[in-house]
Write an enzyme that holds these catalytic residues in place. Structure first.
Site, mmCIF file in Angstrom:
data_model
loop_
_atom_site.group_PDB
_atom_site.id
_atom_site.type_symbol
_atom_site.label_atom_id
_atom_site.label_comp_id
_atom_site.label_asym_id
_atom_site.label_seq_id
_atom_site.Cartn_x
_atom_site.Cartn_y
_atom_site.Cartn_z
ATOM 1 N N HIS A 26 9.276 -76.684 -83.843
ATOM 2 C CA HIS A 26 10.401 -75.816 -84.064
ATOM 3 C C HIS A 26 10.164 -74.974 -85.449
ATOM 4 C CE1 HIS A 26 14.695 -74.822 -84.869
ATOM 5 N NE2 HIS A 26 14.468 -75.257 -86.107
ATOM 6 N N ARG A 43 8.870 -69.441 -87.240
ATOM 7 C CA ARG A 43 8.190 -68.715 -88.437
ATOM 8 C C ARG A 43 6.951 -67.828 -87.824
ATOM 9 N NH1 ARG A 43 11.703 -68.146 -92.124
ATOM 10 N NH2 ARG A 43 13.036 -70.008 -92.549
ATOM 11 N N ARG A 46 7.643 -82.682 -83.662
ATOM 12 C CA ARG A 46 8.732 -81.942 -83.170
ATOM 13 C C ARG A 46 9.293 -80.859 -84.114
ATOM 14 N NH1 ARG A 46 14.677 -84.557 -81.273
ATOM 15 N NH2 ARG A 46 15.178 -83.124 -80.184
ATOM 16 N N GLN A 51 6.456 -80.505 -104.498
ATOM 17 C CA GLN A 51 6.313 -79.166 -104.830
ATOM 18 C C GLN A 51 5.599 -79.196 -106.341
ATOM 19 O OE1 GLN A 51 8.934 -76.044 -103.886
ATOM 20 N NE2 GLN A 51 7.393 -74.481 -104.232
ATOM 21 N N SER A 88 5.878 -78.263 -110.122
ATOM 22 C CA SER A 88 7.038 -78.001 -110.814
ATOM 23 C C SER A 88 6.979 -77.193 -112.012
ATOM 24 C CB SER A 88 7.785 -79.341 -111.315
ATOM 25 O OG SER A 88 8.984 -79.126 -112.091
ATOM 26 N N GLN A 89 7.523 -76.055 -112.051
ATOM 27 C CA GLN A 89 7.324 -75.201 -113.251
ATOM 28 C C GLN A 89 8.245 -75.844 -114.478
ATOM 29 O OE1 GLN A 89 9.062 -71.374 -111.670
ATOM 30 N NE2 GLN A 89 6.962 -70.593 -111.391
ATOM 31 N N ARG A 136 10.239 -70.854 -117.601
ATOM 32 C CA ARG A 136 10.269 -70.403 -116.410
ATOM 33 C C ARG A 136 11.266 -69.525 -115.837
ATOM 34 N NH1 ARG A 136 12.144 -75.617 -112.461
ATOM 35 N NH2 ARG A 136 13.994 -75.860 -113.589
ATOM 36 N N SER A 192 11.906 -85.919 -78.295
ATOM 37 C CA SER A 192 12.069 -87.035 -79.277
ATOM 38 C C SER A 192 10.879 -87.659 -79.466
ATOM 39 C CB SER A 192 13.362 -87.829 -79.391
ATOM 40 O OG SER A 192 13.223 -88.701 -78.110
ATOM 41 N N ASN A 229 7.105 -84.507 -88.477
ATOM 42 C CA ASN A 229 6.669 -85.016 -87.293
ATOM 43 C C ASN A 229 6.105 -83.661 -86.487
ATOM 44 O OD1 ASN A 229 9.213 -84.498 -85.680
ATOM 45 N ND2 ASN A 229 10.132 -86.079 -86.981
HETATM 46 C C1 LIG Z 1 13.754 -64.596 -89.111
HETATM 47 C C2 LIG Z 1 14.496 -65.562 -90.027
HETATM 48 C C3 LIG Z 1 15.490 -64.839 -91.028
HETATM 49 C C4 LIG Z 1 16.251 -65.572 -91.903
HETATM 50 N N1 LIG Z 1 17.231 -65.200 -92.646
HETATM 51 C C5 LIG Z 1 17.873 -65.967 -93.344
HETATM 52 C C6 LIG Z 1 18.898 -65.318 -94.512
HETATM 53 O O1 LIG Z 1 18.997 -64.084 -94.301
HETATM 54 N N2 LIG Z 1 19.663 -66.104 -95.329
HETATM 55 C C7 LIG Z 1 19.614 -67.382 -94.933
HETATM 56 O O2 LIG Z 1 20.181 -68.234 -95.932
HETATM 57 N N3 LIG Z 1 18.665 -68.056 -94.268
HETATM 58 C C8 LIG Z 1 17.961 -67.185 -93.621
HETATM 59 N N4 LIG Z 1 17.120 -67.770 -92.795
HETATM 60 C C9 LIG Z 1 16.999 -69.339 -92.557
HETATM 61 C C10 LIG Z 1 17.649 -70.057 -91.288
HETATM 62 O O3 LIG Z 1 18.977 -69.726 -91.538
HETATM 63 C C11 LIG Z 1 17.299 -71.545 -91.508
HETATM 64 O O4 LIG Z 1 17.925 -71.978 -92.544
HETATM 65 C C12 LIG Z 1 15.795 -71.850 -91.496
HETATM 66 O O5 LIG Z 1 15.320 -71.022 -90.443
HETATM 67 C C13 LIG Z 1 15.833 -73.505 -90.900
HETATM 68 O O6 LIG Z 1 16.035 -73.533 -89.381
HETATM 69 P P1 LIG Z 1 16.655 -74.612 -89.155
HETATM 70 O O7 LIG Z 1 18.204 -74.754 -89.730
HETATM 71 O O8 LIG Z 1 16.973 -74.364 -87.535
HETATM 72 O O9 LIG Z 1 15.777 -75.848 -89.184
HETATM 73 P P2 LIG Z 1 15.737 -77.162 -89.886
HETATM 74 O O10 LIG Z 1 16.439 -77.328 -91.232
HETATM 75 O O11 LIG Z 1 14.198 -77.287 -89.772
HETATM 76 O O12 LIG Z 1 16.166 -78.227 -88.747
HETATM 77 C C14 LIG Z 1 15.737 -78.498 -87.458
HETATM 78 C C15 LIG Z 1 16.991 -78.550 -86.549
HETATM 79 O O13 LIG Z 1 17.676 -79.726 -86.727
HETATM 80 C C16 LIG Z 1 18.923 -79.757 -86.491
HETATM 81 N N5 LIG Z 1 19.481 -79.735 -87.780
HETATM 82 C C17 LIG Z 1 19.193 -79.902 -89.016
HETATM 83 N N6 LIG Z 1 20.113 -80.080 -90.085
HETATM 84 C C18 LIG Z 1 21.416 -80.057 -89.183
HETATM 85 C C19 LIG Z 1 22.709 -80.323 -89.636
HETATM 86 N N7 LIG Z 1 22.997 -80.251 -90.948
HETATM 87 N N8 LIG Z 1 23.564 -80.169 -88.555
HETATM 88 C C20 LIG Z 1 23.044 -79.996 -87.318
HETATM 89 N N9 LIG Z 1 21.977 -79.777 -86.942
HETATM 90 C C21 LIG Z 1 21.079 -79.912 -87.853
HETATM 91 C C22 LIG Z 1 19.185 -78.110 -85.966
HETATM 92 O O14 LIG Z 1 18.937 -78.172 -84.670
HETATM 93 C C23 LIG Z 1 17.851 -77.483 -86.518
HETATM 94 O O15 LIG Z 1 17.447 -76.352 -85.648
HETATM 95 C C24 LIG Z 1 16.174 -67.165 -91.862
HETATM 96 C C25 LIG Z 1 15.346 -67.620 -90.954
HETATM 97 C C26 LIG Z 1 14.543 -66.986 -89.903
HETATM 98 C C27 LIG Z 1 13.483 -67.512 -89.192
#
Ligand SMILES: Cc1cc2nc3c(=O)[nH]c(=O)nc-3n(C[C@H](O)[C@H](O)[C@H](O)COP(=O)(O)OP(=O)(O)OC[C@H]3O[C@@H](n4cnc5c(N)ncnc54)[C@H](O)[C@@H]3O)c2cc1C
Length: 186
Positions: free
Chosen positions: A150, A155, A146, A66, A68-69, A128, A35, A144
């Protein structure tokens, strides 16, 4: 900023020197006291295609603005009366490449249909709907350190899709230069 904030926990600000941040931040990261990294942030302006930004915006803790279209009308002079597309990295732009030929042709058809719809009275927000995900888009993304760590872990990984991986590696290169102590281990 990170060291000064983090040392508040231990009231050890007196130990801050010109060189102390590297050791302090490294130990913060090793111990999982993540944190503290939230006190620093970075913004990037990214120009890519919409299928890449679709993956990026899944990262919920960043802030985004972003192109916007809905509001951009690509038939106007300021867009040079054309639609810009960004080729997927895996398609190679060789004239005799069939994959490239099909991709380019479908972009050209989409552009023509968009222009036809607008000239027949459609609003950009309706026209669009026929545009492909290779359309160029622009996005400003703020988060941030952190969150950036992640994002880069997920990625830059070999399982990430190639266009988003390319972009993440570019961002990693810049962040490693700007803040090597925070990003150098990735
Ligand atoms: C190789 C790869 C393949 C993927 N394939 C697919 C796919 O086929 N279909 C698909 O839909 N998505 C896919 N994704 C997207 C993936 O499921 C995540 O939505 C995306 O990578 C964002 O990651 P995150 O949720 O960890 O991160 P962020 O949204 O950046 O959040 C960061 C961290 O905060 C915490 N956090 C955030 N929100 C919450 C919450 N509501 N509750 C609890 N903890 C939370 C978690 O610890 C999380 O890891 C893919 C991603 C990767 C890297």
């Amino acid at each position: 900023m990170i060291e000064r904030s983090g040392r508040t926990c231990y009231k050890s600000e007196d130990l801050i020197t010109i060189k102390s941040s590297e050791r302090f931040i490294t130990s913060i990261i090793k111990s999982g006291h993540d944190s503290v990294l939230e006190h620093a942030s970075a913004s990037f302006r990214i120009v890519t295609n919409r299928f890449t930004t679709h993956q990026i915006v899944r990262h919920r803790l960043f802030s985004y603005s972003q192109e916007s279209q809905r509001y951009c009308n690509y038939t106007k002079d300021k867009f040079d009366k054309e639609i810009c597309f960004v080729r997927p990295i895996e398609i190679h732009p060789y004239e005799d490449d069939l994959e490239f030929y099909s991709w380019r042709l479908s972009c050209q058809l989409a552009e023509k249909s968009y222009f036809d719809m607008i000239s027949n009275g459609s609003k950009p927000e309706v026209a669009r709907s026929i545009l492909p995900s290779s359309c160029k888009t622009e996005l400003v993304m703020t988060g941030n350190f952190r969150n950036w760590r992640h994002f880069l872990k997920l990625r830059c990984d070999s399982h990430a899709q190639s266009d988003v991986r390319y972009l993440a590696n570019e961002i990693k290169g810049i962040l490693c230069c700007m803040a090597p102590t925070v990003f150098g281990d990735l």
